[in-house]
Write an enzyme that holds these catalytic residues in place. Structure first.
Site, PDB file in Angstrom:
ATOM      1  CD  GLU A  59      -6.011  -7.168   4.255  1.00 18.77           C
ATOM      2  OE1 GLU A  59      -5.817  -8.237   3.656  1.00 18.77           O
ATOM      3  OE2 GLU A  59      -5.150  -6.275   4.349  1.00 18.77           O
ATOM      4  CG  MET A 308       3.228   4.901   2.855  1.00 18.59           C
ATOM      5  SD  MET A 308       2.962   3.435   1.841  1.00 18.59           S
ATOM      6  CE  MET A 308       1.705   2.595   2.806  1.00 18.59           C
ATOM      7  CD  GLU A 310       0.087  11.997  -1.823  1.00 14.94           C
ATOM      8  OE1 GLU A 310      -0.188  13.204  -1.777  1.00 14.94           O
ATOM      9  OE2 GLU A 310       1.100  11.561  -2.421  1.00 14.94           O
ATOM     10  N   PRO A 335      -9.700  -3.527  -7.651  1.00 19.14           N
ATOM     11  CG  PRO A 335     -11.013  -4.921  -9.015  1.00 19.14           C
ATOM     12  CD  PRO A 335     -10.290  -4.885  -7.696  1.00 19.14           C
TER      13      PRO A 335
END
Length: 422
Positions: A59, A308, A310, A335
């Site tokens: 989110e 985190m 990346e 996706p």
């Protein structure tokens, strides 16, 4: 109903603390900042602006384009971003730094919510996707603070659960200013639960409005120069427990036919990094950890993505992407992030959290779906590795789905503008 809910919420607090302590064994950040979870955030936020709530990593990433657009359009208004998890918190701090205030959203206890809203004093509250907190919604309604559920989605399974609450859920939905749904199917489910028709707007999914920042593009170019990869690269991203074993086994089969194949394996949660590393070792694979900043050599078979923030950049290094959370009944992950890089997407059959997006990609031949077993995953990946032109075409199809569905962000900003100009 609301009274029973609140009483129960107070009664379970000791168990909530136990759960936080339990989770902190692997993720120490769960042991920190407990006062924020009860609305104590004085001197940590700037009041009188916009509050954006994003539960966790997914989110938060979806909210980034919205937050940056709000900063551009309303530079005079401070923005507070809340999350519920440490991983979401890290994403906010990494991607937005000091341009926003950040605290945890308090638990949905009346006293904590009152304390929190009194400190933040938001002109508008935006909740990403579908986080329905009855006391937060009710207090915003009573204080005449507009509340928007943005990028809202509601699965058939969730709608059936909410239906069991009867009139209580209808009363709750009547207090929401606007639900900006991702599609008509989601919107219809909200209406069936009692949302007033004039409180619904079908805006599309703002997940389609993702773009690479200049910094991300520079980082990808830098990585390509450093890594000097002249080999096919498979990324398995946002994986969950029960998936890594299947992926590593399929990879070892692939390696027999494609000995120069490189796997980038990125677990969804940082507390699983060590567990996945052990799986790689147990499979006798040559690996490096991304956190060490080492460059892969010709001997490297696996890169463990144990950092985190990346993931979008690591997608940019791959030729094929598997999106996790879909071999197990978790519901899948976004996706569209690999689609942004023109690469073909593979998903397990459990992508119900992204059902509409997934179906659009499948219909356009931009995403392939495999069963939850080693052979099925192996055969799906192998078919792409054996046909470079097909691989590129599927990737281009995925990108076209992404581009053709953009525009939700502008539609959402129009709704937001209406409330901020009142």
């Amino acid at each position: 109903m609301s009274i029973l809910y609140t009483i129960l919420l107070y009664l379970i607090q000791p168990f909530v603390w136990i759960k936080l302590l339990w989770r902190s064994r692997k993720a120490p950040d769960y042991r920190k900042r407990w006062l924020e979870r009860y609305g104590f955030c004085k001197n940590k936020v700037k009041s009188g602006g916009i509050l954006v709530h994003a539960v966790s990593v997914g989110e938060t990433l979806a909210a980034i384009p919205l937050i940056k657009a709000l900063q551009n359009q309303y530079p005079q208004l401070p923005i507070t971003v809340t999350t519920m998890t440490p991983t979401g918190s890290k994403q906010v701090k990494s991607l937005l730094k000091d341009s926003v205030s950040h605290v945890y959203l308090p638990y949905d206890l009346p006293c904590a919510i009152h304390r929190f809203l009194k400190t933040v004093q938001p002109k508008l509250v935006i909740i990403m996707e579908t986080e329905l907190w009855p006391n937060l919604i009710s207090q915003c309604h009573n204080k005449k603070i507009p509340l928007i559920i943005a990028n809202a989605r509601l699965s058939e399974r969730s709608a059936k659960r909410y239906h069991k609450l009867g009139k209580a859920i209808s009363k709750l939905f009547a207090k929401i200013s606007t639900v900006a749904a991702q599609n008509k199917q989601d919107g219809d489910r909200f209406i069936s639960l009692g949302l007033p028709v004039d409180h619904l707007a079908v805006t599309g999914s703002i997940k389609f409005d993702i773009e690479l920042t200049d910094k991300q593009q520079q980082n990808i170019a830098k990585l390509k120069q450093q890594w000097q990869l002249h080999r096919p690269v498979l990324i398995a991203a946002s994986t969950h427990a029960g998936e890594d074993e299947i992926i590593l086994s399929a990879f070892k089969q692939l390696f027999k036919n494609h000995p120069n194949l490189l796997l980038i394996l990125v677990p969804r949660h940082p507390e699983r990094f060590k567990t996945v590393e052990k799986l790689i070792v147990d499979n006798d694979l040559n690996y490096i950890k991304r956190s060490t900043k080492q460059n892969p050599t010709s001997e490297t078979q696996v890169i463990l993505g144990d950092t985190m923030g990346e993931l979008l950049e690591l997608y940019g290094m791959a030729n094929i992407a598997f999106v996790g959370g879909s071999l197990i009944e978790h519901g899948g992950h976004n996706p569209l992030e690999p689609a942004l890089h023109h690469i073909p997407i593979i998903s397990g059959k459990h992508f119900f959290n992204f059902k509409v997006i997934g179906e659009q990609l499948i219909d356009a031949n931009g995403m392939l779906v495999c069963n939850s077993d080693i052979d099925s995953l192996y055969l799906t990946i192998n078919s792409l590795l054996n046909n470079e032109s097909r691989c590129q075409q599927i990737g281009e199809n995925a990108y076209q789905v992404l581009k053709s569905n953009q525009g939700a962000l502008n539609r959402l900003l129009t709704i937001i503008h209406h409330y901020l100009e009142e």
